[in-house]
Design an enzyme around this catalytic site. Structure first.
Site, PDB file in Angstrom:
ATOM      1  N   ARG A 236       0.839  -1.057   0.016  1.00 28.75           N
ATOM      2  CA  ARG A 236       0.025  -0.085  -0.098  1.00 28.75           C
ATOM      3  C   ARG A 236       0.914   1.117   0.050  1.00 28.75           C
ATOM      4  O   ARG A 236       1.902   1.229   0.709  1.00 28.75           O
ATOM      5  CB  ARG A 236      -0.974   0.124   1.300  1.00 28.75           C
ATOM      6  CG  ARG A 236      -2.082  -0.901   1.246  1.00 28.75           C
ATOM      7  CD  ARG A 236      -3.173  -0.360   0.078  1.00 28.75           C
ATOM      8  NE  ARG A 236      -4.186  -1.088   0.063  1.00 28.75           N
ATOM      9  CZ  ARG A 236      -4.370  -2.235  -0.663  1.00 28.75           C
ATOM     10  NH1 ARG A 236      -3.562  -2.741  -1.518  1.00 28.75           N
ATOM     11  NH2 ARG A 236      -5.809  -2.627  -0.560  1.00 28.75           N
ATOM     12  N   GLU A 265      -4.039   7.413  -5.702  1.00 31.02           N
ATOM     13  CA  GLU A 265      -4.336   6.759  -6.704  1.00 31.02           C
ATOM     14  C   GLU A 265      -5.348   7.132  -7.727  1.00 31.02           C
ATOM     15  O   GLU A 265      -6.649   7.069  -7.016  1.00 31.02           O
ATOM     16  CB  GLU A 265      -4.078   5.111  -6.642  1.00 31.02           C
ATOM     17  CG  GLU A 265      -2.910   4.866  -5.881  1.00 31.02           C
ATOM     18  CD  GLU A 265      -2.754   3.176  -5.437  1.00 31.02           C
ATOM     19  OE1 GLU A 265      -3.796   2.607  -5.920  1.00 31.02           O
ATOM     20  OE2 GLU A 265      -1.722   2.863  -5.025  1.00 31.02           O
ATOM     21  N   HIS A 284      -0.646  -0.054  -9.874  1.00 30.58           N
ATOM     22  CA  HIS A 284      -1.382  -0.864  -8.809  1.00 30.58           C
ATOM     23  C   HIS A 284      -1.807  -2.146  -9.697  1.00 30.58           C
ATOM     24  O   HIS A 284      -3.087  -2.367  -9.422  1.00 30.58           O
ATOM     25  CB  HIS A 284      -2.671  -0.288  -8.088  1.00 30.58           C
ATOM     26  CG  HIS A 284      -2.793  -0.796  -6.854  1.00 30.58           C
ATOM     27  ND1 HIS A 284      -3.197  -0.145  -5.820  1.00 30.58           N
ATOM     28  CD2 HIS A 284      -3.027  -2.031  -6.358  1.00 30.58           C
ATOM     29  CE1 HIS A 284      -3.443  -0.647  -4.830  1.00 30.58           C
ATOM     30  NE2 HIS A 284      -3.193  -1.947  -5.137  1.00 30.58           N
TER      31      HIS A 284
END
Length: 328
Positions: A236, A265, A284
């Site tokens: 994360r 993000e 991601h």
């Protein structure tokens, strides 16, 4: 008997085929409601009287949980549950589940891919050739990987798999994980965080995001790392202080980084990370594959079905709910 209402918010797939197939074989009367939104207020319009909520990135805050009148289980499409208020859910007796094993191979391979690219300087080689050059500077050749030390921040399912794969490349592996007991786990020596950061040639982050890991790697911690070291994060973004990382990379106090996750993000177009030549950025995407997507979606539905049948799923995150039930 009235059907169970299951709200599926922000589903990860472009269609609902995998979930529908799992619902169809459940043997239960189910009323799925599909919502392509991350807006918690819109989700609540349907979820307030639902028996189960399945979601990807919807913020399930204490306020949201307080308005779930019938909910028995919240299931996340994914591993991290940092967007769910676990304390509030536990207080209400609502089980929270993730899909804990759906992408272990993908994420561990992604971490290893970033590690290999950083070690060999492949990003610089590609950039050199794309800009009509040939060999990048011979003043800074890569180091042989065998014998280097990999430090894992977190030794859960993914961290252990990374360790296994890394040792196949001849890396020495150490780990920091305050929740793992014993000084040596399957040949992985446990060390404190400062020692790991100060002695590792590569640091790879594999811990969950929670109150204790927010900015776990800040300016002080990054300052402990060797200037020749690399940092990899596929866990994360907020576990690492991104502003401090940008400083360290810009000033060459770190050799480089491989990042699949970020504090914001999608990564903003003007983020300074995008301008650095010693960082590899991926969107991601470490968990992503045809197989992992199907497994994630199928497992989430199976957890819902298990709870609505009165059972206990395999991936309960807030097990205090179960302990309280057994105590009563």
């Amino acid at each position: 008997m009235a059907p169970f209402k299951v709200v599926i918010a922000d589903p990860p797939g472009p269609d609902h085929g995998v979930e529908q197939a799992a619902f169809a074989t459940s043997g239960l009367a189910l009323e799925p409601v599909w919502m392509a939104t991350r807006d918690p207020d819109l989700v609540l319009e349907q979820a307030a009287d639902a028996d189960a909520l399945v979601m990807s990135w919807v913020p399930v805050t204490r306020e949201v949980i307080g308005q779930l009148r019938r909910c028995r289980v919240i299931v996340r499409f994914g591993i991290g549950v940092d967007m769910i208020d676990l304390e509030a859910a536990t207080e209400r007796g609502i089980l929270v589940c993730n899909t804990a094993r759906y992408c272990l191979d993908e994420v561990s391979n992604h971490a290893m891919g970033l590690l290999l690219m950083l070690n060999r300087g492949l990003l610089q080689d590609v950039d050199s050739l794309r800009s009509s050059g040939w060999f990048r500077s011979q003043d800074n050749p890569p180091r042989r990987l065998t014998g280097q030390r990999l430090g894992l921040v977190g030794l859960g399912n993914i961290g252990r798999l990374v360790a296994s794969k890394a040792r196949g490349f001849g890396l020495e592996v150490v780990a920091y994980d305050p929740y793992v007991r014993g000084g040596n786990t399957n040949g992985i020596r446990l060390v404190d965080l400062d020692e790991l950061l100060a002695t590792a040639d590569i640091v790879s982050v594999h811990c969950p995001l929670n109150a204790s890991t927010q900015h776990l790697l800040g300016r002080r911690e990054l300052g402990l790392m060797r200037p020749t070291a690399f940092l990899i994060n596929t866990a994360r973004g907020p576990i690492v202080d991104q502003a401090a990382l940008v400083e360290a990379l810009s000033e060459r106090r770190l050799a480089g980084a491989g990042l699949d996750v970020f504090e914001t993000e999608p990564l903003p177009a003007d983020d300074p990370l995008r301008r650095l030549d010693n960082v590899i950025l991926t969107p991601h995407s470490a968990s992503w594959s045809v197989e992992s997507s199907d497994e994630c979606r199928r497992t989430a539905v199976e957890h819902v079905v298990t709870v609505l049948r009165g059972g206990v799923p395999s991936d309960v995150v807030n097990r205090a709910v179960l302990e309280r039930v057994h105590a009563n």
